[in-house]
Design an enzyme around this catalytic site. Structure first.
Site, PDB file in Angstrom:
ATOM      1  N   ARG A 296       0.813  -1.210   0.000  1.00  0.00           N
ATOM      2  CA  ARG A 296       0.000   0.000   0.000  1.00  0.00           C
ATOM      3  C   ARG A 296       0.856   1.274   0.000  1.00  0.00           C
ATOM      4  O   ARG A 296       0.573   2.213  -0.726  1.00  0.00           O
ATOM      5  CB  ARG A 296      -0.874  -0.014   1.253  1.00  0.00           C
ATOM      6  CG  ARG A 296      -1.902   1.103   1.314  1.00  0.00           C
ATOM      7  CD  ARG A 296      -2.542   1.178   2.704  1.00  0.00           C
ATOM      8  NE  ARG A 296      -2.915  -0.081   3.249  1.00  0.00           N
ATOM      9  CZ  ARG A 296      -4.142  -0.619   3.190  1.00  0.00           C
ATOM     10  NH1 ARG A 296      -5.107   0.028   2.603  1.00  0.00           N
ATOM     11  NH2 ARG A 296      -4.382  -1.789   3.732  1.00  0.00           N
ATOM     12  N   CYS A 364     -25.983  -2.959  -8.276  1.00  0.00           N
ATOM     13  CA  CYS A 364     -27.313  -3.224  -7.753  1.00  0.00           C
ATOM     14  C   CYS A 364     -27.200  -3.726  -6.324  1.00  0.00           C
ATOM     15  O   CYS A 364     -27.344  -4.921  -6.058  1.00  0.00           O
ATOM     16  CB  CYS A 364     -27.956  -4.266  -8.648  1.00  0.00           C
ATOM     17  SG  CYS A 364     -29.689  -4.003  -8.769  1.00  0.00           S
TER      18      CYS A 364
HETATM   19  N1  LLP Z   1       3.178  -8.987   3.185  1.00  0.00           N
HETATM   20  C1  LLP Z   1       2.189  -9.843   3.426  1.00  0.00           C
HETATM   21  C2  LLP Z   1       2.485 -11.208   3.786  1.00  0.00           C
HETATM   22  C3  LLP Z   1       0.846  -9.423   3.304  1.00  0.00           C
HETATM   23  O1  LLP Z   1      -0.132 -10.282   3.538  1.00  0.00           O
HETATM   24  C4  LLP Z   1       0.567  -8.089   2.937  1.00  0.00           C
HETATM   25  C5  LLP Z   1      -0.816  -7.627   2.781  1.00  0.00           C
HETATM   26  C6  LLP Z   1       1.647  -7.229   2.682  1.00  0.00           C
HETATM   27  C7  LLP Z   1       2.945  -7.714   2.834  1.00  0.00           C
HETATM   28  C8  LLP Z   1       1.459  -5.806   2.264  1.00  0.00           C
HETATM   29  O2  LLP Z   1       0.778  -5.046   3.181  1.00  0.00           O
HETATM   30  P1  LLP Z   1       0.605  -3.470   2.925  1.00  0.00           P
HETATM   31  O3  LLP Z   1       1.987  -2.851   3.007  1.00  0.00           O
HETATM   32  O4  LLP Z   1       0.031  -3.312   1.586  1.00  0.00           O
HETATM   33  O5  LLP Z   1      -0.276  -3.014   3.997  1.00  0.00           O
HETATM   34  N2  LLP Z   1      -7.293  -5.496   0.997  1.00  0.00           N
HETATM   35  C9  LLP Z   1      -6.894  -4.815   2.211  1.00  0.00           C
HETATM   36  C10 LLP Z   1      -5.432  -5.041   2.527  1.00  0.00           C
HETATM   37  C11 LLP Z   1      -5.049  -6.499   2.641  1.00  0.00           C
HETATM   38  C12 LLP Z   1      -3.583  -6.690   2.906  1.00  0.00           C
HETATM   39  C13 LLP Z   1      -3.179  -8.105   2.676  1.00  0.00           C
HETATM   40  N3  LLP Z   1      -1.809  -8.382   2.924  1.00  0.00           N
HETATM   41  C14 LLP Z   1      -7.216  -3.321   2.064  1.00  0.00           C
HETATM   42  O6  LLP Z   1      -7.710  -2.938   1.024  1.00  0.00           O
HETATM   43  O7  LLP Z   1      -6.986  -2.559   2.978  1.00  0.00           O
END
Ligand code: LLP
Length: 434
Positions: A296, A364
């Site tokens: 992110r 919808c």
């Molecule tokens: N590493 C692992 C093992 C992960 O499962 C994730 C995210 C990341 C790194 C990266 O995390 P980030 O830096 O992006 O926070 N769909 C949700 C977020 C799900 C994150 C899943 N894993 C949302 O839209 O907030």
């Protein structure tokens, strides 16, 4: 003053993204449209790389792994390859896309709590740098694949550090009651490590943890780092091996609205590396090679989604509904997590935000909302609405609900736009129908 992320500016009342007029982009490429700012993405990569160098004792002491579930397509893997980052993939589809983009297999971490035999086979066959082992079932499959095909592999192991981060419960993962990884408390992690020690073809190189996503506090990362170092020390005492690589996952928060004030990657690194260094000194362990896996925070703020405003319904004394030509099919995050977003009207950014609206999609479903209680200038049909900080988990979580084609993705670099993902056509929707 409106909330603007890096690369956004206002010119003659119009929103500009990396020097391009958002209204022109909407007209040229159509809406809904995902717009990504390559300069902002590359700047984040450089900042992360520098923070590893500055705080982990120089270059070659760690690596940034881009968690590509945040935004995955051929072009992002090319950019990450160019920036010298590793990547995290979590399915056959992400792995296939990365390999098709000629991403070096040795710099790929393959994650997942339920990798299939085919996925593991594909990873082993393509010499993926690290398979991140999640459970015993997977370990058995890996053992079989390696012995049948005479392959030796390096793995990481996903550990639940027992740290609960302050974020939405659906995106919290470090606690013991999680579907991801091996628990320390129950002894299953140590049992697995002992078992792996007896398998010639499987070499445990790295311990991994990931405590959750969109986290603003540094404290849980520090705690997780300490727990992991304690565990590395226990492994050495009990089994006599020293694990030399530590991966603390991703989860670093970003700003969606003016109220969000996330720490910089340097702030995270400063405290995390200090905690690791102190534990290494106390246990007389080498400073581990450090991996971080941001997703992110690399692409999130670099994305803007453009929509065209359609129907507007004012319900006196209740609310005004403003419908856009996309919705939960291109951004399911409000429906899933009640996520905050900032909405702008790209063709009247200089006007006062004095009109309260609920922004609804065209699906919808009553829960198909992008934002409630958003303050924007009074909108009218045909206006271009921009939702800020949509670079992560929007395109990658898009669906074809209601048979709505997925939007195109445009990448902006140095003021120039190029299409990197075509808009789905109606025929694309029929492609697999028999
Ligand atoms: N590493 C692992 C093992 C992960 O499962 C994730 C995210 C990341 C790194 C990266 O995390 P980030 O830096 O992006 O926070 N769909 C949700 C977020 C799900 C994150 C899943 N894993 C949302 O839209 O907030």
């Amino acid at each position: 003053m409106v909330f603007l992320t890096e690369g956004l500016s206002v010119n003659k009342g119009h929103l500009k993204i990396n020097g391009c007029d958002a209204v022109d982009l909407a007209h040229e490429f159509g809406t809904p449209l995902y717009v990504m700012n390559e300069n902002a993405i590359r700047n984040r990569c450089v900042e992360y790389k520098k923070s590893i160098e500055d705080y982990c004792g120089g270059s070659g002491k760690g690596k940034i792994i881009y968690a590509s579930k945040a935004f995955s397509c051929l072009e992002i893997y090319r950019i990450m390859r160019d920036e010298g980052l590793g990547i995290d993939v979590v399915s056959e589809g992400e792995l296939y896309t990365a390999l098709k983009a000629n991403f070096p297999a040795r710099d790929i971490h393959f994650h997942g709590n339920n990798k299939t035999f085919n996925e593991l086979f594909m990873a082993v066959k393509n010499n993926v740098g690290r398979i991140v082992l999640d459970n015993f079932c997977e370990l058995k499959m890996l053992e079989k694949i390696c012995s049948e095909y005479g392959k030796k592999i390096d793995i990481a192991m996903r550990i639940k550090p027992g740290v609960s981060a302050h974020t939405h419960e659906f995106i919290r993962t470090g606690q013991i009651d999680s579907k991801f990884g091996f628990a320390i408390e129950t002894g299953e992690a140590m049992r697995a490590i002992k078992y792996i020690g007896q398998i010639d073809q499987i070499n445990l190189k790295e311990l991994h943890c990931h405590i959750g996503s969109q986290i603003f506090d540094v404290e849980p990362f520090v705690l997780a780092a300490q727990v992991m170092m304690d565990f590395i020390s226990s492994i050495r005492s009990e089994i006599g091996i020293t694990i030399k690589e530590l991966n603390l996952g991703g989860g670093f928060g970003i700003a969606y609205t003016k109220n969000d004030n996330p720490p910089s990657c340097e702030d995270y690194m400063k405290f995390i590396s200090k905690a690791i260094r102190e534990k290494a000194r106390d246990f007389n362990l080498p400073m581990p090679y450090l991996y971080l896996e941001p997703g992110r925070s690399i692409v999130g703020e670099a994305g803007v989604t453009l929509y065209t405003v359609g129907a507007i319904k004012e319900i006196p004394n209740i609310r005004t509904w403003v419908s856009i030509d996309g919705g939960m099919c291109d951004n399911p995050r409000y429906a899933l997590y009640r996520s905050d977003y900032t909405a702008l009207i790209a063709n009247k950014v200089e006007k006062d935000n004095d009109f309260k609206v609920t922004i609804a999609g065209k699906c919808c479903e009553s829960g198909d909302l992008i934002q409630e209680n958003a303050w924007i200038p009074k909108p009218k049909p045909g206006d271009i609405m921009a939702i800020i900080s949509t670079g992560a988990y929007n395109y990658s979580m898009a669906s074809n609900y209601n048979r709505i084609p997925k939007p195109a993705v445009v990448m902006l670099k140095d003021g120039k736009a190029r299409l990197i993902v075509k808009r789905q056509t109606l025929d694309d929707l029929l492609k697999n129908d028999l």
